[in-house]
Design a protein around this motif. Sequence first.
Motif, mmCIF file in Angstrom:
data_model
loop_
_atom_site.group_PDB
_atom_site.id
_atom_site.type_symbol
_atom_site.label_atom_id
_atom_site.label_comp_id
_atom_site.label_asym_id
_atom_site.label_seq_id
_atom_site.Cartn_x
_atom_site.Cartn_y
_atom_site.Cartn_z
ATOM 1 N N GLU A 13 0.826 -1.217 0.000
ATOM 2 C CA GLU A 13 0.000 0.000 0.000
ATOM 3 C C GLU A 13 0.853 1.258 0.000
ATOM 4 O O GLU A 13 0.364 2.346 -0.310
ATOM 5 N N ARG A 14 2.121 1.101 0.350
ATOM 6 C CA ARG A 14 2.994 2.274 0.480
ATOM 7 C C ARG A 14 4.069 2.349 -0.605
ATOM 8 O O ARG A 14 4.631 3.405 -0.847
ATOM 9 N N VAL A 15 4.381 1.235 -1.235
ATOM 10 C CA VAL A 15 5.411 1.252 -2.283
ATOM 11 C C VAL A 15 4.997 0.303 -3.404
ATOM 12 O O VAL A 15 4.379 -0.735 -3.161
ATOM 13 N N SER A 16 5.299 0.690 -4.626
ATOM 14 C CA SER A 16 5.003 -0.135 -5.790
ATOM 15 C C SER A 16 6.051 0.152 -6.858
ATOM 16 O O SER A 16 6.877 1.059 -6.718
ATOM 17 N N GLY A 57 2.802 6.566 10.493
ATOM 18 C CA GLY A 57 1.342 6.534 10.529
ATOM 19 C C GLY A 57 0.838 5.848 9.282
ATOM 20 O O GLY A 57 1.256 4.734 8.957
ATOM 21 N N ASP A 58 -0.036 6.504 8.528
ATOM 22 C CA ASP A 58 -0.508 5.932 7.280
ATOM 23 C C ASP A 58 0.266 6.491 6.081
ATOM 24 O O ASP A 58 -0.193 6.386 4.947
ATOM 25 N N ARG A 59 1.439 7.043 6.360
ATOM 26 C CA ARG A 59 2.292 7.588 5.298
ATOM 27 C C ARG A 59 3.671 6.914 5.355
ATOM 28 O O ARG A 59 3.876 5.935 6.075
ATOM 29 N N VAL A 60 4.615 7.446 4.583
ATOM 30 C CA VAL A 60 5.964 6.899 4.534
ATOM 31 C C VAL A 60 6.965 8.028 4.765
ATOM 32 O O VAL A 60 6.851 9.100 4.155
ATOM 33 N N ARG A 61 7.939 7.766 5.615
ATOM 34 C CA ARG A 61 9.044 8.705 5.810
ATOM 35 C C ARG A 61 10.243 8.190 5.012
ATOM 36 O O ARG A 61 10.672 7.037 5.172
ATOM 37 N N LEU A 62 10.766 9.053 4.163
ATOM 38 C CA LEU A 62 11.951 8.726 3.378
ATOM 39 C C LEU A 62 13.118 9.565 3.853
ATOM 40 O O LEU A 62 12.991 10.796 3.971
ATOM 41 N N ASP A 63 14.249 8.935 4.115
ATOM 42 C CA ASP A 63 15.489 9.658 4.381
ATOM 43 C C ASP A 63 16.277 9.693 3.084
ATOM 44 O O ASP A 63 16.702 8.647 2.564
ATOM 45 N N LEU A 64 16.432 10.902 2.542
ATOM 46 C CA LEU A 64 17.137 11.079 1.278
ATOM 47 C C LEU A 64 18.543 11.580 1.549
ATOM 48 O O LEU A 64 18.727 12.609 2.201
ATOM 49 N N VAL A 65 19.533 10.849 1.066
ATOM 50 C CA VAL A 65 20.920 11.243 1.258
ATOM 51 C C VAL A 65 21.461 11.786 -0.059
ATOM 52 O O VAL A 65 21.244 11.218 -1.125
ATOM 53 N N SER A 66 22.138 12.922 0.022
ATOM 54 C CA SER A 66 22.696 13.547 -1.172
ATOM 55 C C SER A 66 24.101 13.021 -1.419
ATOM 56 O O SER A 66 24.709 12.372 -0.556
ATOM 57 N N THR A 67 24.614 13.306 -2.578
ATOM 58 C CA THR A 67 25.977 12.878 -2.895
ATOM 59 C C THR A 67 27.005 13.597 -2.028
ATOM 60 O O THR A 67 28.145 13.159 -1.925
ATOM 61 N N ARG A 68 26.600 14.683 -1.384
ATOM 62 C CA ARG A 68 27.500 15.392 -0.459
ATOM 63 C C ARG A 68 27.413 14.823 0.947
ATOM 64 O O ARG A 68 28.140 15.255 1.843
ATOM 65 N N THR A 99 8.173 13.165 3.861
ATOM 66 C CA THR A 99 7.023 12.315 4.174
ATOM 67 C C THR A 99 6.068 12.329 2.993
ATOM 68 O O THR A 99 5.736 13.393 2.459
ATOM 69 N N THR A 100 5.640 11.157 2.585
ATOM 70 C CA THR A 100 4.837 11.025 1.373
ATOM 71 C C THR A 100 3.777 9.949 1.582
ATOM 72 O O THR A 100 3.889 9.113 2.488
#
Length: 433
Positions: A162-165, A300-311, A318-319
């Motif tokens: 339900e959160r990723v496809s 909760g009913d969403r998704v937390r993404l930790d995005l790491v940059s090339t630096r 949150t999405t």
Amino acid sequence: MQDLVVVGAGPYGLSIASHAAAAGLRPRVFGRPMAAWRDGMPPGMLLKSEPWASNLSDPKGAYGLAAYAATQGVEARHGVPLPVGLFASYGLWFAEKAAPPVEERTVTAVRPRAGGGFGVTVDGGGDSGRHRETFLARTVVLAVGVRPFADVPGPLRALAPERVSHSVDHADLTRFKGLDVTVVGAGQAALETATLLAEQGTTVRVVARSHQLNWNTLPPPVERPLGEVARAPHTGLGCGWKNWLYAETPGLFRRLPASTRARVFTSALGPAGAWWLRERFEGAVEVRLGESVAAAAPAGDRVRLDLVSTRGSVDAVTTDHVIAATGFTPRLSRLGLLDERLRRSLRRVGASGAPETDAVFETSHPGLFVTGLLSAPSFGPSMRFVLGATYTAGRVVRGVRRRLGTGSRQLPSGASREPLPAGTAQTNWMDGF
């Protein structure tokens, strides 16, 4: 015992079935015709490839995309993208006109037999009333498409469906109206999916580890001055001599060292958006370049993404849903229908995880043939596209006939004695091209 079983009814499976029937074989073909195009691409998507590079293959070349488009009052023109839905309908028309009947049932197991050939198990076919069936086949062609090889980045795999496809999971994007969606990837699937989401009112962002998005340019006219043609010939993979080699000489590609083939397969024709999409995309979609998903967790009913940059910096987003448009990797380990011992025994292309094949797409196990994406590390980038079906179909049937003994060897009892199609009768110097 069946002489030939074709697993899959997409462009490759249907093309091979058409050539097989014309050669006097009676293949059993299993799968949902054009399933990837009917079930994995939402309305509004357009073909990225040129119409003349999107033909399924029949021996006489009578059932090309332009011929079908004409029956619908549509002109298949160079430089004018066609709807994916039209292409799916074309495949169904081709199946009706140029191929033997397709059984809309799923092959669940292919097992080698000690005396040669294979045991093939097929499900009951849903509401058909048929029971599960196991039968014997002398040869099997795997034309399974790309869905079994869909890649999802490691940090996303633990999330619920339900959160990723994956981008191939969506024939309809309307479920995301009014939501916030993050698309991971930088190729056509990512950029077009994000555009369609934005155009229906979804809040959408694209996350890509590359530092820039690449866009194809408007293709030059087919009719050009000779000098321009000599510098950059047209091919079904785009203009240029390197693309010409990939498109026109898969047999030469197969003769390269395995390590070279594996490297070219992963690096050639990198992610890029179609020229006609750019104006719709830019300004409509948030883009986060030079970032990748380091971690993902329910919030909760969403998704937390930790995005790491090339630096090395980390930012949290949150999405509502994540769509991975991150391509496909042709690894035998992902092909659950093949007997495990058989999978492990097959010779591979270097460390690619894909099977090595001979010039007629036969693997190291006699009678087992692979096509499409599974054959791309052997034959090159053209096998990732519909374009490759034309090169593949006749050669696979040639290999099947030789394996059955119906080519230059003695015909078994009851086999067809019709001549081979033009260009496939005997081994000759063109076999490797």
